[in-house]
Scaffold this active site. Structure first.
Site, PDB file in Angstrom:
ATOM      1  NE  ARG A  27      -4.233  -1.566   0.259  1.00  0.00           N
ATOM      2  CZ  ARG A  27      -5.354  -1.234   0.883  1.00  0.00           C
ATOM      3  NH1 ARG A  27      -5.480  -0.061   1.439  1.00  0.00           N
ATOM      4  NH2 ARG A  27      -6.352  -2.061   0.933  1.00  0.00           N
ATOM      5  NE  ARG A  31      -6.718   6.052   2.495  1.00  0.00           N
ATOM      6  CZ  ARG A  31      -7.556   5.271   3.154  1.00  0.00           C
ATOM      7  NH1 ARG A  31      -8.747   5.713   3.467  1.00  0.00           N
ATOM      8  NH2 ARG A  31      -7.200   4.065   3.508  1.00  0.00           N
ATOM      9  NE  ARG A  40      -9.611   8.591  -3.017  1.00  0.00           N
ATOM     10  CZ  ARG A  40     -10.849   9.036  -2.871  1.00  0.00           C
ATOM     11  NH1 ARG A  40     -11.229  10.124  -3.486  1.00  0.00           N
ATOM     12  NH2 ARG A  40     -11.713   8.378  -2.121  1.00  0.00           N
ATOM     13  CG  ASP A  76      -8.904  -2.092  -4.404  1.00  0.00           C
ATOM     14  OD1 ASP A  76      -8.271  -1.535  -3.501  1.00  0.00           O
ATOM     15  OD2 ASP A  76      -9.749  -2.989  -4.185  1.00  0.00           O
ATOM     16  CE1 TYR A 153     -13.333  -6.210   1.542  1.00  0.00           C
ATOM     17  CE2 TYR A 153     -11.617  -7.680   0.755  1.00  0.00           C
ATOM     18  CZ  TYR A 153     -12.036  -6.667   1.593  1.00  0.00           C
ATOM     19  OH  TYR A 153     -11.168  -6.120   2.491  1.00  0.00           O
TER      20      TYR A 153
HETATM   21  O1  CP3 Z   1       0.004  -1.292  -2.615  1.00  0.00           O
HETATM   22  C1  CP3 Z   1      -0.206  -0.299  -3.352  1.00  0.00           C
HETATM   23  O2  CP3 Z   1       0.265   0.823  -3.157  1.00  0.00           O
HETATM   24  C2  CP3 Z   1      -1.018  -0.522  -4.609  1.00  0.00           C
HETATM   25  C3  CP3 Z   1      -2.390  -0.258  -4.489  1.00  0.00           C
HETATM   26  C4  CP3 Z   1      -3.342  -1.145  -3.707  1.00  0.00           C
HETATM   27  C5  CP3 Z   1      -4.568  -0.641  -3.232  1.00  0.00           C
HETATM   28  N1  CP3 Z   1      -5.304  -1.690  -2.746  1.00  0.00           N
HETATM   29  C6  CP3 Z   1      -4.977   0.759  -3.303  1.00  0.00           C
HETATM   30  C7  CP3 Z   1      -6.047   1.255  -2.431  1.00  0.00           C
HETATM   31  C8  CP3 Z   1      -3.312  -2.509  -3.410  1.00  0.00           C
HETATM   32  C9  CP3 Z   1      -2.192  -3.535  -3.635  1.00  0.00           C
HETATM   33  C10 CP3 Z   1      -4.565  -2.842  -2.824  1.00  0.00           C
HETATM   34  C11 CP3 Z   1      -4.931  -4.215  -2.433  1.00  0.00           C
HETATM   35  C12 CP3 Z   1      -6.153  -4.439  -1.662  1.00  0.00           C
HETATM   36  N2  CP3 Z   1      -7.342  -3.776  -1.752  1.00  0.00           N
HETATM   37  C13 CP3 Z   1      -6.311  -5.488  -0.718  1.00  0.00           C
HETATM   38  C14 CP3 Z   1      -5.273  -6.533  -0.387  1.00  0.00           C
HETATM   39  C15 CP3 Z   1      -4.212  -6.004   0.477  1.00  0.00           C
HETATM   40  C16 CP3 Z   1      -4.615  -5.722   1.885  1.00  0.00           C
HETATM   41  O3  CP3 Z   1      -4.469  -4.564   2.287  1.00  0.00           O
HETATM   42  O4  CP3 Z   1      -5.028  -6.643   2.566  1.00  0.00           O
HETATM   43  C17 CP3 Z   1      -7.598  -5.395  -0.204  1.00  0.00           C
HETATM   44  C18 CP3 Z   1      -8.209  -6.290   0.860  1.00  0.00           C
HETATM   45  C19 CP3 Z   1      -8.256  -4.325  -0.863  1.00  0.00           C
HETATM   46  C20 CP3 Z   1      -9.655  -3.867  -0.717  1.00  0.00           C
HETATM   47  C21 CP3 Z   1      -9.715  -2.474  -0.276  1.00  0.00           C
HETATM   48  N3  CP3 Z   1      -9.487  -1.383  -1.086  1.00  0.00           N
HETATM   49  C22 CP3 Z   1     -10.044  -2.001   1.009  1.00  0.00           C
HETATM   50  C23 CP3 Z   1     -10.365  -2.862   2.208  1.00  0.00           C
HETATM   51  C24 CP3 Z   1      -9.999  -0.605   0.946  1.00  0.00           C
HETATM   52  C25 CP3 Z   1     -10.404   0.350   2.017  1.00  0.00           C
HETATM   53  C26 CP3 Z   1      -9.408   0.436   3.072  1.00  0.00           C
HETATM   54  C27 CP3 Z   1      -8.589   1.646   2.842  1.00  0.00           C
HETATM   55  O5  CP3 Z   1      -7.359   1.535   2.939  1.00  0.00           O
HETATM   56  O6  CP3 Z   1      -9.199   2.688   2.597  1.00  0.00           O
HETATM   57  C28 CP3 Z   1      -9.607  -0.232  -0.353  1.00  0.00           C
HETATM   58  C29 CP3 Z   1      -9.385   1.125  -0.874  1.00  0.00           C
HETATM   59  C30 CP3 Z   1      -8.011   1.465  -1.350  1.00  0.00           C
HETATM   60  N4  CP3 Z   1      -7.250   0.643  -2.132  1.00  0.00           N
HETATM   61  C31 CP3 Z   1      -7.303   2.672  -1.132  1.00  0.00           C
HETATM   62  C32 CP3 Z   1      -6.078   2.549  -1.796  1.00  0.00           C
HETATM   63  C33 CP3 Z   1      -4.986   3.578  -1.911  1.00  0.00           C
HETATM   64  C34 CP3 Z   1      -7.814   3.892  -0.375  1.00  0.00           C
HETATM   65  C35 CP3 Z   1      -8.892   4.516  -1.191  1.00  0.00           C
HETATM   66  C36 CP3 Z   1      -8.882   6.036  -1.180  1.00  0.00           C
HETATM   67  O7  CP3 Z   1      -7.936   6.657  -1.650  1.00  0.00           O
HETATM   68  O8  CP3 Z   1      -9.899   6.579  -0.748  1.00  0.00           O
END
Ligand code: CP3
Length: 348
Positions: A27, A31, A40, A76, A153
Site C-alpha cells: 500500500r 493516503r 485523490r 485495487d 468481498y
Molecule cells: O500497494 C499499493 O500501493 C497498490 C495499491 C493497492 C490498493 N489496494 C490501493 C487502495 C493494493 C495492492 C490494494 C490491495 C487491496 N485492496 C487489498 C489486499 C491487500 C490488503 O491490504 O489486505 C484489499 C483487501 C483491498 C480492498 C480495499 N481497497 C479495502 C479494504 C480498501 C479500504 C481500506 C482503505 O485503505 O481505505 C480499499 C481502498 C483502497 N485501495 C485505497 C487505496 C490507496 C484507499 C482509497 C482512497 O484513496 O480513498
C-alpha cells in the site's frame, strides 16, 4: 523495454546474490502521502484506477518520495468483481461496498465471464504507461486478490468482522462457492498473465482473508485456487509472490504452491520460517505496520531485528507485515527505507 537500473528486488526473489536487502511497502501508493491525497482530491478512487495517467503518477510517487526498490501498480483487488458487473462504491472511512452482493446461484449466474484483456484494459494500459515512465528505475509489481479473498468481498458485500455470510455459503452451499472460486481463478490467471504481458516484472497474490479459515477449509477453499492460478500464469521468469495473512501453521503446504516468494505478516518469526521453508522460497516481510508510529530510534531497532531474524544471505525482501496505515508520517516511511538500505549491507 529499458534495462532495469535497480533489479535488487528481482534478484532477491530468486535468491541471487545481492549487495543489500531490497525494500518496498504494501500500500505504498496511498493516503499517508500528501501528494497522493492531492491527486485523490481531484478524482474519486475508481476514476484514478481507470485513468492510466493518474494511476501511473501515484504509482511512481513512493519511488520519488520514499525511495522504495519496487513499484506496485496503483489499482485495487476489487476491479475484478467490478468488471464482472458488481457495482462498487469506495466509501470514505468505511471502505469498499458492493451494492448487491452474491448470495445465491441466481446472483452468481448474473456475473459476467470477463476477458481481462478487454474488460480490464485500463489496468493494462496503466501498467505499460507506468513501465514507460519508470524508465527502468525499479521493477514494477502487478497484483491480484486470491479467489478466496475476492469471493469474501463479493459475498459479504463489504469488510466484515465475523465473515458469517461467506462462511455460511461454504458450509450451506459448498458447490456454489467452489464454482465461483473456479470462475474467479480463471479470470485472475488471465488477468495476471496480461499484466506480465503489459510489462509487470513480478506479480503478487493477496490472500488477505486466508487466515479466517480453519486449516482444512484453507486447503479446500483457498490454496487449490492459488495453485491453479500459479500453474496457469503465462510467464518467463517473472516471480510470483503469495501474501497470505494469518496463515501460521499452513506454511509448509503454502511454500509448495509454486510461488517464488511467500509474504509473511508480523506475527511470524522470520528466523523460524526461514529454517522451515527458506530453502524452497524467498521470504517477504514482516515488520509490524504500527511500528511506523514509533520514534526513529525505535523504527531503526525494529528494522535491525527483522534483518537479523532473516540473517545472512539473499532471499529476503523487506516489507511490512501488512499495508501501511493512512495516518503514518511519510518521513517515518522514508526513515524505514533508509535504515533497511543502510543496515542490511552487513548481511550480504
Ligand atoms: O500497494 C499499493 O500501493 C497498490 C495499491 C493497492 C490498493 N489496494 C490501493 C487502495 C493494493 C495492492 C490494494 C490491495 C487491496 N485492496 C487489498 C489486499 C491487500 C490488503 O491490504 O489486505 C484489499 C483487501 C483491498 C480492498 C480495499 N481497497 C479495502 C479494504 C480498501 C479500504 C481500506 C482503505 O485503505 O481505505 C480499499 C481502498 C483502497 N485501495 C485505497 C487505496 C490507496 C484507499 C482509497 C482512497 O484513496 O480513498
Amino acid at each position: 523495454m529499458p534495462h532495469l537500473k535497480n533489479d535488487l528486488f528481482l534478484r532477491a526473489c530468486k535468491k541471487e546474490k545481492i549487495e543489500r536487502t531490497p525494500v518496498w511497502i504494501m500500500r505504498q501508493a496511498g493516503r499517508y502521502l500528501p501528494e497522493y491525497r492531492a491527486v485523490r482530491e481531484k478524482a474519486d478512487f475508481l476514476t484514478m484506477c481507470k485513468t492510466p495517467e493518474l494511476a501511473a503518477e501515484v504509482t511512481i510517487q513512493p519511488i520519488d518520495i520514499i525511495g522504495t526498490d519496487a513499484a506496485i501498480i496503483f489499482s485495487d483487488i476489487l476491479v475484478i468483481p467490478e468488471a464482472m458487473g458488481m457495482h462498487l462504491d469506495m466509501i470514505e472511512g468505511k471502505g469498499p461496498v458492493f451494492e448487491k452482493p452474491i448470495r445465491s446461484k441466481e446472483d452468481a449466474d448474473e456475473l459476467k465471464v470477463i476477458d481481462p484483456v478487454k474488460d480490464l484494459k485500463y489496468v493494462l494500459d496503466a501498467v505499460s504507461l507506468t513501465k514507460k515512465e519508470l524508465n527502468g528505475r525499479v521493477p514494477l509489481i502487478g497484483f491480484s486478490g486470491s479467489p478466496w479473498t475476492l469471493l469474501t468481498y463479493m459475498v459479504e458485500g463489504k469488510g466484515s468482522k465475523s465473515f458469517s455470510v461467506i462462511k455460511k455459503m461454504i458450509y450451506a452451499n459448498p458447490k456454489l462457492a467452489h464454482s465461483l472460486l473456479d470462475k474467479i481463478a480463471d479470470a485472475v490467471s488471465e488477468y495476471l498473465s496480461a499484466k506480465i504481458e503489459a510489462g509487470a516484472d513480478a506479480v503478487q497474490i493477496f490472500d488477505t482473508w486466508g487466515g479466517i479459515l480453519s486449516q482444512s477449509d484453507f486447503h479446500e477453499f483457498s490454496l487449490p485456487y492459488i495453485e491453479k492460478i500459479i500453474a496457469n500464469i503465462k510467464r518467463k521468469d517473472e516471480p510470483v509472490i503469495v501474501f497470505a495473512k494469518g496463515v501460521h501453521y499452513r506454511l509448509g503446504k503454502l511454500s509448495k504452491c509454486g510461488a517464488d516468494v511467500i509474504g509473511l505478516d508480523w506475527t511470524m518469526d522470520l528466523n523460524k520460517v526461514r529454517t522451515r521453508i527458506g530453502d524452497r522460497v524467498a521470504l517477504q516481510g514482516n515488520l509490524d505496520p504500527t511500528v511506523l508510529y514509533a520514534s526513529k530510534e525505535k523504527i531503526k531497532d525494529e528494522v535491525e531485528k527483522v534483518l537479523a531474524a532473516y540473517g545472512k544471505g539473499s532471499g529476503h525482501i523487506f516489507n511490512l507485515g501488512h499495508g501501511i496505515l493512512p495516518d503514518i508520517k511519510p518521513e517515518n516511511a522514508k526513515a524505514l527505507v533508509d535504515y533497511v538500505k543502510e543496515l542490511s549491507k552487513k548481511y550480504h
